[in-house]
Design an enzyme around this catalytic site. Structure first.
Site, PDB file in Angstrom:
ATOM      1  N   ASP A   1       0.852  -1.182   0.000  1.00  0.00           N
ATOM      2  CA  ASP A   1       0.000   0.000   0.000  1.00  0.00           C
ATOM      3  C   ASP A   1       0.892   1.238   0.000  1.00  0.00           C
ATOM      4  O   ASP A   1       1.954   1.242   0.635  1.00  0.00           O
ATOM      5  CB  ASP A   1      -0.925   0.032   1.212  1.00  0.00           C
ATOM      6  CG  ASP A   1      -1.945   1.160   1.103  1.00  0.00           C
ATOM      7  OD1 ASP A   1      -2.994   0.946   0.471  1.00  0.00           O
ATOM      8  OD2 ASP A   1      -1.673   2.253   1.640  1.00  0.00           O
TER       9      ASP A   1
ATOM     10  N   HIS B   1      -5.537   4.891   6.348  1.00  0.00           N
ATOM     11  CA  HIS B   1      -4.885   5.754   5.368  1.00  0.00           C
ATOM     12  C   HIS B   1      -3.414   5.961   5.713  1.00  0.00           C
ATOM     13  O   HIS B   1      -2.827   6.984   5.329  1.00  0.00           O
ATOM     14  CB  HIS B   1      -5.610   7.098   5.222  1.00  0.00           C
ATOM     15  CG  HIS B   1      -6.953   6.969   4.584  1.00  0.00           C
ATOM     16  ND1 HIS B   1      -7.125   6.622   3.274  1.00  0.00           N
ATOM     17  CD2 HIS B   1      -8.201   7.122   5.100  1.00  0.00           C
ATOM     18  CE1 HIS B   1      -8.417   6.584   2.991  1.00  0.00           C
ATOM     19  NE2 HIS B   1      -9.085   6.866   4.081  1.00  0.00           N
TER      20      HIS B   1
END
Length: 606
Positions: free
Chosen positions: A62, A206
């Site tokens: 990610d 996030h």
């Protein structure tokens, strides 16, 4: 032969100072131990061909970035988790200095501040460490949720720093989840939603490593569902598709009797209404595919459930099939076709035939001598093109009647020199007609005045550092030129009353008769046929197409563009042409390099 008719703060231990190596978090094995482990595959039995998923190494990745496109943004954080057989082998986490400002909205979303990345290693240091950890050259599979986003940034960063991208196998958990988890189970397939659905302990925040851990949990849930479907190897996973629904399986008989020929097919409901129209070089194979696992589109699966019959229409050539498809979609307006259902609603820019002509955005091309530009993809683009012409020529912008002239009727545009104020008699009909004629020439043949006026204005604004205003004028010029290219190409072919062309396809020849931009007949001449007799019969049976007014008087613009693409293909030869087929010397194609195209980049789906 076939004639056509009709129609936050960094997690502890993750933030790295400049020059210090990114931190790896080992699980049961150390990172060095991972590198030393042998990666030679074991020889299995015939029943074990392929790489079992339990022995496949997945590197779940990610990224956090400063924007949504790799050509205009940089990486701020990399997180990765390496797993095999359901066990975590190691973790990688590093902030990255993008050498660019971190936008406030990114800080608000991720908690990553400018101070944090200023103290982090740059991409040319963090990327080699990440690639070494990942071990893609040893066969590891890169996993990401909405993988095009992460892979796009990684590839762009490697290219920018002359690092070799190992081009690993990629598994995207987003489309896999769409196949395995129905909308009845989850509202959407965002990472946070799926993590909650599968009960993943690590919630996405996030931040790169947190989100990679959440993706690991989602991957485990998806692999569990794959196992229940008998998918046990990496090779089976790569070729996995959703099983056909019971409705799809129950409608397979609709493909019975469909010929293995090129043409068009129409799915119809019980009342005979068209649901979907398509084309194919092999009608039987294409129609059968709608009832198999290869068809995964939810809308089309829904359409198959409503269909009661499939009507095939065999065509002589690929061009005929493409044209027939467009005509049928426009005529029958099938609800499951997304494009070309309403070509009559496309906007055009019209130079009216009033005593004092003006530019108007309209939905219909009418006979009567007016000039037209288009069609445009939207009203907004048509308005941009109109603004380009208004900026170049002092033609009126008001829509009210201006005869007889009335003293004091002029608007502010007259005072700015953008209109000659014919409404109050400051400009005679003859003087105004010179402006209208210049606009007509710009639309049909000579675009150079518009190009010169707008490029000069763009340059002046750029020198004054007024870049946003310059970008607006650039978009106006681009919209005008793109429409002018299209219009002038369409008009050039529409002006030709009769054209016959041929193209070799294998050991045969495709022949087409085109009249005023409309496909009037087409056919395929087999080896051994008399070419003169075949050509004569094709022309004699072709549809009669009378002339008309406008850029596409007797065909939809999409049809004429299909014909133009076919005529421009390699090997095509003109056999008959009853008048010159020309393009204007100062036309828009001369300035194609100025046409600005926006290419959307990948976006996150979290």
């Amino acid at each position: 032969m076939n004639a056509l008719g009709g129609g936050c703060e960094a997690a502890e231990g993750l933030s790295c100072g400049r020059g210090s190596p990114p931190i790896r978090r080992p699980a049961e094995h150390t990172y060095a131990g991972l590198v030393a482990q042998p990666s030679h595959p074991l020889q299995g039995t015939l029943d074990e061909l392929g790489t079992p998923l339990a022995l496949t190494t997945f590197v779940v990745v990610d990224l956090e970035t400063t924007g949504s496109r790799p050509d205009g943004a940089g990486i701020t954080e990399i997180g990765a988790v390496k797993i095999r057989g359901g066990e975590v082998l190691g973790e990688f986490g590093s902030l990255v200095d993008p050498r660019a400002p971190v936008p406030p909205f990114v800080t608000l979303l991720t908690g990553i501040t400018q101070a944090m990345v200023d103290a982090a290693p740059p991409a040319e240091e963090a990327l080699p460490a990440f690639l070494e950890f990942a071990g893609f050259d040893s066969g590891s599979v890169l996993v990401a949720h909405n993988a095009p986003f992460d892979v796009g940034f990684l590839k762009a960063a490697c290219a920018a720093h002359t690092l070799r991208w190992p081009n690993p196998a990629v598994l995207d958990t987003l489309p896999l989840a769409r196949r395995l988890v129905s909308r009845q189970e989850t509202a959407n397939h965002k990472l946070g939603t799926l993590a909650g659905f599968f009960g993943v302990a690590d919630e996405p925040t996030h931040r790169a490593l947190d989100d990679a851990r959440a993706t690991v949990g989602v991957l485990r849930g998806l692999l569990g569902r794959l196992g229940a479907r008998g998918v046990g190897t990496w090779e089976e996973l790569r070729s996995f598709r959703s099983a056909p629904t019971p409705v799809q399986r129950g409608k397979r008989h609709l493909a019975d009797g469909v010929p293995a020929e090129p043409g068009v097919y129409v799915f119809e409901d019980a009342s005979g209404a068209a649901l979907y129209v398509g084309k194919s070089g092999d009608l039987r194979t294409r129609v059968r595919s709608y009832f198999t696992a290869s068809e995964t589109r939810s809308r089309i699966r829904e359409m198959v459930g409503l269909a009661e019959r499939v009507t095939p229409i065999v065509c002589g050539t690929a061009l005929e099939a493409e044209v027939r498809e467009l005509r049928l979609i426009a005529e029958r307006k099938p609800p499951y076709n997304r494009r070309s259902r309403n070509p009559e609603r496309a906007p055009w820019l019209e130079l009216t035939t009033e005593a004092f002509p003006r530019l108007s955005v309209v939905r219909r091309v009418r006979d009567g001598g007016a000039r037209y530009l288009g069609p445009f993809p939207s009203v907004r683009v048509a308005e941009l093109a109109r603004d380009a012409l208004h900026q170049t020529f002092p033609i009126r912008r008001c829509a009210h009647r201006i005869t007889p002239a009335r003293r004091g009727a002029a608007c502010a545009l007259a005072g700015m020199g953008l209109c000659g104020a014919p409404c109050e008699g400051a400009e005679s009909p003859e003087e105004y007609a010179a402006h209208a004629d210049a606009v007509a020439r710009a639309m049909s043949s000579d675009v150079s005045p518009v190009v010169e006026a707008l490029t000069a204005h763009i340059g002046a604004l750029s020198r004054q550092l007024r870049y946003e205003e310059a970008a607006l004028h650039r978009d106006r010029l681009s919209a005008f030129l793109a429409a002018a290219v299209r219009t002038q190409r369409l008009q050039g072919l529409a002006d030709v009353p009769h054209l016959v062309a041929a193209r070799p396809v294998g050991d045969t020849w495709e022949l087409c008769v085109v009249r005023h931009g409309r496909l009037a007949a087409s056919g395929r001449m087999r080896p051994g046929a008399d070419p003169h007799a075949y050509l004569g019969a094709l022309v004699a049976s072709a549809e009669t197409v009378p002339p008309g007014s406008g850029p596409v008087p007797r065909a939809d613009a999409n049809e004429t563009e299909c014909v133009l693409r076919w005529l421009g293909s390699a090997g095509t030869r003109l056999l008959e042409l009853d008048r010159d087929w020309v393009s204007p010397a100062n036309g828009a194609e001369k300035y194609l390099r100025l046409v600005h195209r926006h290419t959307p980049g990948p976006t996150r789906d979290l």
